[in-house]
Structures are given as C-alpha cells and as structure tokens.
Scaffold this active site. Structure first.
Site, PDB file in Angstrom:
ATOM      1  N   SER A   1       0.807  -1.212   0.000  1.00 23.98           N
ATOM      2  CA  SER A   1       0.000   0.000   0.000  1.00 23.98           C
ATOM      3  C   SER A   1       0.844   1.267   0.000  1.00 23.98           C
ATOM      4  O   SER A   1       1.599   1.515  -0.919  1.00 23.98           O
ATOM      5  CB  SER A   1      -0.975  -0.014   1.177  1.00 23.98           C
ATOM      6  OG  SER A   1      -1.892   1.042   1.082  1.00 23.98           O
ATOM      7  N   HIS A   2       0.746   2.055   1.057  1.00 28.14           N
ATOM      8  CA  HIS A   2       1.405   3.358   1.133  1.00 28.14           C
ATOM      9  C   HIS A   2       2.805   3.268   1.735  1.00 28.14           C
ATOM     10  O   HIS A   2       3.457   4.292   1.923  1.00 28.14           O
ATOM     11  CB  HIS A   2       0.560   4.305   1.987  1.00 28.14           C
ATOM     12  CG  HIS A   2       0.251   3.752   3.347  1.00 28.14           C
ATOM     13  ND1 HIS A   2      -0.552   2.650   3.525  1.00 28.14           N
ATOM     14  CD2 HIS A   2       0.647   4.129   4.586  1.00 28.14           C
ATOM     15  CE1 HIS A   2      -0.639   2.381   4.814  1.00 28.14           C
ATOM     16  NE2 HIS A   2       0.085   3.256   5.480  1.00 28.14           N
TER      17      HIS A   2
ATOM     18  N   ASP B   1      -5.396   2.867  -3.741  1.00 27.98           N
ATOM     19  CA  ASP B   1      -6.662   2.795  -3.025  1.00 27.98           C
ATOM     20  C   ASP B   1      -6.887   3.969  -2.071  1.00 27.98           C
ATOM     21  O   ASP B   1      -7.952   4.084  -1.478  1.00 27.98           O
ATOM     22  CB  ASP B   1      -6.811   1.457  -2.288  1.00 27.98           C
ATOM     23  CG  ASP B   1      -5.758   1.229  -1.210  1.00 27.98           C
ATOM     24  OD1 ASP B   1      -4.859   2.082  -1.045  1.00 27.98           O
ATOM     25  OD2 ASP B   1      -5.831   0.184  -0.533  1.00 27.98           O
ATOM     26  N   ARG B   2      -5.909   4.850  -1.925  1.00 23.82           N
ATOM     27  CA  ARG B   2      -6.076   6.010  -1.047  1.00 23.82           C
ATOM     28  C   ARG B   2      -6.055   7.298  -1.856  1.00 23.82           C
ATOM     29  O   ARG B   2      -5.564   7.325  -2.981  1.00 23.82           O
ATOM     30  CB  ARG B   2      -4.975   6.037   0.019  1.00 23.82           C
ATOM     31  CG  ARG B   2      -4.991   4.827   0.928  1.00 23.82           C
ATOM     32  CD  ARG B   2      -3.860   4.867   1.932  1.00 23.82           C
ATOM     33  NE  ARG B   2      -3.818   3.633   2.696  1.00 23.82           N
ATOM     34  CZ  ARG B   2      -3.760   3.552   4.023  1.00 23.82           C
ATOM     35  NH1 ARG B   2      -3.727   4.657   4.736  1.00 23.82           N
ATOM     36  NH2 ARG B   2      -3.736   2.390   4.631  1.00 23.82           N
TER      37      ARG B   2
ATOM     38  N   ASP C   1      -1.984   6.754  -3.581  1.00 25.70           N
ATOM     39  CA  ASP C   1      -0.876   6.089  -2.902  1.00 25.70           C
ATOM     40  C   ASP C   1      -0.272   4.966  -3.733  1.00 25.70           C
ATOM     41  O   ASP C   1      -0.551   4.828  -4.930  1.00 25.70           O
ATOM     42  CB  ASP C   1      -1.343   5.554  -1.547  1.00 25.70           C
ATOM     43  CG  ASP C   1      -2.264   4.355  -1.667  1.00 25.70           C
ATOM     44  OD1 ASP C   1      -3.001   4.280  -2.663  1.00 25.70           O
ATOM     45  OD2 ASP C   1      -2.257   3.490  -0.772  1.00 25.70           O
TER      46      ASP C   1
ATOM     47  N   THR D   1     -11.345  -0.697  11.892  1.00 26.63           N
ATOM     48  CA  THR D   1     -10.491  -0.301  10.777  1.00 26.63           C
ATOM     49  C   THR D   1     -10.177  -1.528   9.908  1.00 26.63           C
ATOM     50  O   THR D   1      -9.921  -2.610  10.418  1.00 26.63           O
ATOM     51  CB  THR D   1      -9.190   0.314  11.308  1.00 26.63           C
ATOM     52  OG1 THR D   1      -9.502   1.534  11.988  1.00 26.63           O
ATOM     53  CG2 THR D   1      -8.216   0.612  10.181  1.00 26.63           C
TER      54      THR D   1
ATOM     55  N   LYS E   1     -11.286   0.276  -1.110  1.00 32.30           N
ATOM     56  CA  LYS E   1     -11.245   1.721  -1.226  1.00 32.30           C
ATOM     57  C   LYS E   1     -10.611   2.072  -2.555  1.00 32.30           C
ATOM     58  O   LYS E   1      -9.846   1.300  -3.122  1.00 32.30           O
ATOM     59  CB  LYS E   1     -10.509   2.355  -0.055  1.00 32.30           C
ATOM     60  CG  LYS E   1      -9.152   1.771   0.300  1.00 32.30           C
ATOM     61  CD  LYS E   1      -8.624   2.443   1.561  1.00 32.30           C
ATOM     62  CE  LYS E   1      -7.348   1.775   2.068  1.00 32.30           C
ATOM     63  NZ  LYS E   1      -7.626   0.555   2.823  1.00 32.30           N
TER      64      LYS E   1
ATOM     65  N   ASP F   1      -0.669   1.675  -4.081  1.00 28.56           N
ATOM     66  CA  ASP F   1      -1.489   0.722  -4.827  1.00 28.56           C
ATOM     67  C   ASP F   1      -2.801   1.298  -5.315  1.00 28.56           C
ATOM     68  O   ASP F   1      -3.662   0.568  -5.809  1.00 28.56           O
ATOM     69  CB  ASP F   1      -1.744  -0.530  -3.982  1.00 28.56           C
ATOM     70  CG  ASP F   1      -2.600  -0.263  -2.756  1.00 28.56           C
ATOM     71  OD1 ASP F   1      -2.562   0.875  -2.244  1.00 28.56           O
ATOM     72  OD2 ASP F   1      -3.297  -1.188  -2.300  1.00 28.56           O
TER      73      ASP F   1
END
Length: 542
Positions: free
Chosen positions: A111-112, A280-281, A276, A343, A375, A278
C-alpha cells in the site's frame, strides 16, 4: 510439477491488509512460496478456479508474480488474469474479480509503505466478491502457514508479462490483460464524464494529480488526460517505479510535498489530488486549502445525488471507528443508517454485499463505494470532479458551505512510527487496565464520560471482533481514540485520533491543532505517550 519440502515460518499471520514484511524477508528461500501455497491450500480444491493477479509495481513485484504463476499452474488453477507488466491497482483487482466472476485475487502491495530493495513488500488475498479476505479466511491461511511441509511449483520458464494475450500453460490459461481498460470502463459508467469534460475546457479550471511514481499513474493519464481532456501534464510523477522515485507513496501533507507546493494560495490551481502506492487512497486539495479525509467522505455523502451512480440516493453509509463523526451528521440529515466498523476495508464488505450501504470510508485517506469492494483513490477524485462540475464552486466553497449546514468536526491523527513494540504493548495494556477508573476523571478541563476497547458485531453474519482500539469520550462530545496499527513492517505504529464538534458559525475556521489542543495534552496525560514512546512529538500529523 515439483513438490518441494519446506519448513514453516512463524511470522506469516496477515495483518489488517495482508502480510507485509521487508523485501529481504520475502526473498528468503521458500518464504513467499510458503505463504502462497498456504493460500492455495486454504481455497482448495483449486482445479478450474479463476484468479486475478497483479501488484503496485514496487521492488520484487515482477519476480513474485512469476513465482505465483508457476505455483498456480502446479496447483491446478484453471485461469489466471494477470495485469500487463504485473501492474494492477488494488481497486482494479477488485473490479476484475467482480466483472469476470473470478474466485478471488492475489494483490502484491504494501500500500502506502515505501518500496525498494531495503523497504517493504506485501501480499494479500481478495475473496470472490472482490473484497479483502474476511478474518476467518486470513486466519485459516495463517494456520496453514504454521503447518506447511511442502509446496507445489511448475518447472517452467518465465512468462512475458508485457505482451497482451492468452497462453495455455499446462492446464492453466494465463491471460495478460490490459491493466487499465476495464477499470476505466467502470468509471465511465459511474460518473458524468460529459460534465467533467466541460469543466476541463478552457484554461480556467486547472488540476494537478500526483501519482507519486506509483500504480495510479497509468490509470490517471488514461482517464483524466485522454478521456476527460485535462491538459497533458496534469498527472505528475505518473510512471510507476520500483522505489516510487525514492519517495514515500503516502498521500498526505508530508509525503505529497510537491503537490502541496503546487496547490499553494495564489497558484491559480483549482483542484489537486494524490493517490498512494497501490491506488486505493486519496488526498484532495483546493487552492491553498487542505480537505481532511473525514470531511471529504462527508461532503461526497451529502452531494452523492449529484453523481449518476447515486442518482436515486443513498440508503446507508459506513465509516471506520476512528473516523470523525462528520459522516454521521450527514446520515442523520438524510434519514439513513450510518454503521461504525473496525479499521480495515474487509469490514465494509458484508455491509456492501447485503445492500445496507453504498458509500464508506476511513480517516486514513480511504474512500469507496459499492462499485468494487476496496477503497478507491481515483474514484474519490472523480467524485469530487463530478460534484465540482455540477455545483460550479471551488473545493473550499463547497466545504465551508458544508460546515455552515452541518457544523464542523475538527479532526487530526498523530502517528508515532517504529515505536518499540514491547513498550507500545506495555502502554496499551496499562491503559486498558485503567479504563474503568478513568470514567469521571478530568484532564485539561474535560471530564471523561465513557472509556472502552471497541468491539464490533457484524449485523449481517453476527461475527464478533474485539480489541479494535481504545475510545475515550468526554462530556463536551469530544473523543480520543488510540490504536496500534497493523500496516507497518518495523516496530509498532501508535495512532492517536482526536475529534471534537463545533457548530458555532464564528468558530468554524480554527486551526485543527489549536481546536484540539486540550485533547492532545489530555491524551499524553492519560496514556503516558511521551513516557512510553520516548517521543516529544508525533512523526506525522494529518
């Protein structure tokens, strides 16, 4: 096919978003193979199943995909849909799973988190609905990883990941698919592209999208520049790189510094956004104006009727527990349900599948809807563009109008990164023991009215989840939430969330850190953050 003897590793329990470790951990002999075989063993029988496979392009992405293809062939997977060059954003994986009725997908991403030979790598499994695997499935994978003795792998050469097309390999059909086309087609069906195109005509509406050298670059160039007509160069840092250009692909005010500088007051820029690692943000900005992700979610909900995908209105929404209660106020005004979940996007999946919600989000720059089960950063950006095109207002005007109608939920998150795990756990165990005694006590002039460790019972399947974060509520409606994050790879990340509500029209323009100052001091007094972490200040404030 070869059957290779192996021994289990003791650290392959997935966190909130899969298994994340340093690249060098995954490069250990059999480490990746053990976890992948544990996935295949858990979803067995594999014969005839279709899986989607792709990642965010970070270091070790291509090598891992080649290993997974060979193992999928050996385990009898019927069909693999692999993103071209090994690239698929996380929401695009969910899109492909749902569009083609796949049995699941393997996402290679941290991810991030930073990328590179000395940085992070990750892998997670998505279920047949396109959502991250539910807890029961991830726990079964973890159990399997502790018991594994062999894995299966096909003895074959590497597949050309760059050439589109379908290739039979044993009993498996390996299809290299366009990474962007299906996702772009889905976006065109959800939004008023004509209205957004009109917004981009001329030179008055200027946009900057920072892909942060991560996976969203190709998606943003295709949709924003080619299909919607934004100027060439609207997308910056648009070529994915294994180390994300040496940057940290986390779309916040600290790491998306280039975008923030371009969006300063007086720049003439109309709208800015970043995604980000991948995809999704998202972070969205106006000219010299930061939009908190909690507020962004609430604004999208309040204006959802302006977006074709939600033309008939929302019937329900959801947010993660640490996310501010701005969304709740919109839901109350609309007369719809608002669910509070732990979360992790997997908790929204059941609510979406059951039709209870159409829109959901988290404070950690994640927003999504019922079009996929992840997301979706670029989707959120298109939501804002669609709303801007209809309302013909600036982002700042829209948000200020929102505050005047609903009031403002001041919100901030303080992250203490790479904290000594033992000390972090000691802080939390001490705090949890103290919770009953805290009720009625006052800190910084604020009296505690409730304190607990959040638990959640899923209203769809009645599954129960505990120990999801400490909540401390005060007599003025303010709140402190504390959690240890499961997305890092080194030490522990302590996240402390602060929010308080203000509906006085004269007090809606404060600096959030000033509005929350008493809560910030109270948190340190209550939990001993400085004492246990040795930190005088957080590493990141959002």
């Amino acid at each position: 096919m070869k059957i290779v003897a192996t021994q289990p590793f003791g650290d392959q329990k997935p966190g909130t978003s899969g298994l994340r470790k340093k690249v060098k951990v995954f490069q250990q002999p059999n480490y990746l193979e053990n976890f992948v075989q544990s996935i295949f063993n858990t979803i067995s029988p594999c014969e005839g199943k279709t899986l989607v496979l792709g990642g965010d392009g970070r270091f070790y992405n291509r090598e891992a995909i080649q290993v997974i293809i060979k193992m999928a062939v050996a385990n009898g997977i019927g069909k693999l849909l692999v993103g071209q060059s090994g690239i698929l954003s996380t929401p695009a994986v969910s899109c492909l799973i749902r569009k083609y009725g796949a049995d699941g997908g393997i996402v290679l991403s941290a991810s991030h988190n930073p990328g590179g030979p000395d940085e992070d790598f990750g892998i997670k499994f998505n279920a047949s609905n396109g959502a991250p695997a539910p807890e029961g499935l991830t726990e079964a994978i973890a159990v399997g990883s502790r018991e594994i003795t062999t894995y299966k792998i096909a003895d074959l050469g590497d597949i050309d990941l760059d050439q589109l097309g379908s290739l039979p390999v044993g009993d498996t059909q390996v299809e290299i698919v366009d990474s962007v086309a299906d996702y772009a087609e889905l976006m065109a069906s959800l939004f008023d592209f004509e209205a957004i195109r009109a917004l981009f005509k001329g030179d008055s509406f200027k946009v900057c999208f920072d892909a942060m050298h991560a996976v969203t670059g190709g998606y943003a160039v295709e949709i924003l520049e080619r299909q919607l007509g934004a100027n060439v160069g609207t997308v910056i840092n648009g070529v994915p790189q294994p180390d994300f250009g040496g940057g940290h692909p986390d779309p916040n005010l600290i790491h998306a510094r280039e975008l923030v500088e371009r969006m300063q007051k007086g720049s003439g820029m109309s709208f800015g956004a970043a995604s980000d690692g991948d995809g999704d943000r998202n972070m969205v900005l106006g000219e010299g104006f930061y939009i908190n992700p909690c507020d962004s979610l609430a604004v999208i909900a309040a204006n959802a009727h302006l977006v074709p995908a939600f033309a008939t209105g929302l019937t329900g929404v959801a947010r993660s527990m640490p996310t501010s209660r701005a969304l709740d106020r919109v839901a109350t005004a609309l007369g719809i349900d608002c669910y509070e979940t732990p979360t992790g996007w997997k908790y929204f999946g059941n609510l979406l599948d059951d039709g209870r919600i159409q829109l959901c989000g988290e404070e950690s720059f994640g927003t999504g809807a019922n079009h996929v089960r992840e997301k979706d950063g670029l989707w959120a950006v298109l939501c804002w563009l669609n709303i801007l095109a209809v309302k013909q207002m600036t982002p700042e005007q829209i948000l200020r109008q929102h505050w005047q109608k609903f009031g403002r939920d001041y919100f901030s998150r303080h992250d203490y990164e790479a904290v000594d795990t033992e000390l972090a756990n000691k802080m939390f165990s001490t705090l949890k023991l103290d919770l009953p005694q805290l009720i009625g006590c006052s800190f910084q002039g604020l009296q505690i009215t409730a304190a607990d460790d959040f638990s959640y019972t899923d209203p769809v399947d009645n599954s129960h989840t505990e120990k999801q974060g400490v909540r401390i509520l005060f007599d003025n409606g303010a709140r402190i939430v504390m959690r240890l994050s499961g997305t890092g790879t080194q030490g522990a990340t302590l996240r402390v969330y602060f929010d308080c509500y203000e509906d006085d029209p004269e007090r809606l323009d404060q600096n959030p850190q000033e509005a929350l100052h008493a809560l910030i001091l109270a948190a340190d007094e209550i939990a001993g953050i400085g004492k246990f972490t040795g930190r005088a200040a957080p590493d990141v404030i959002t």
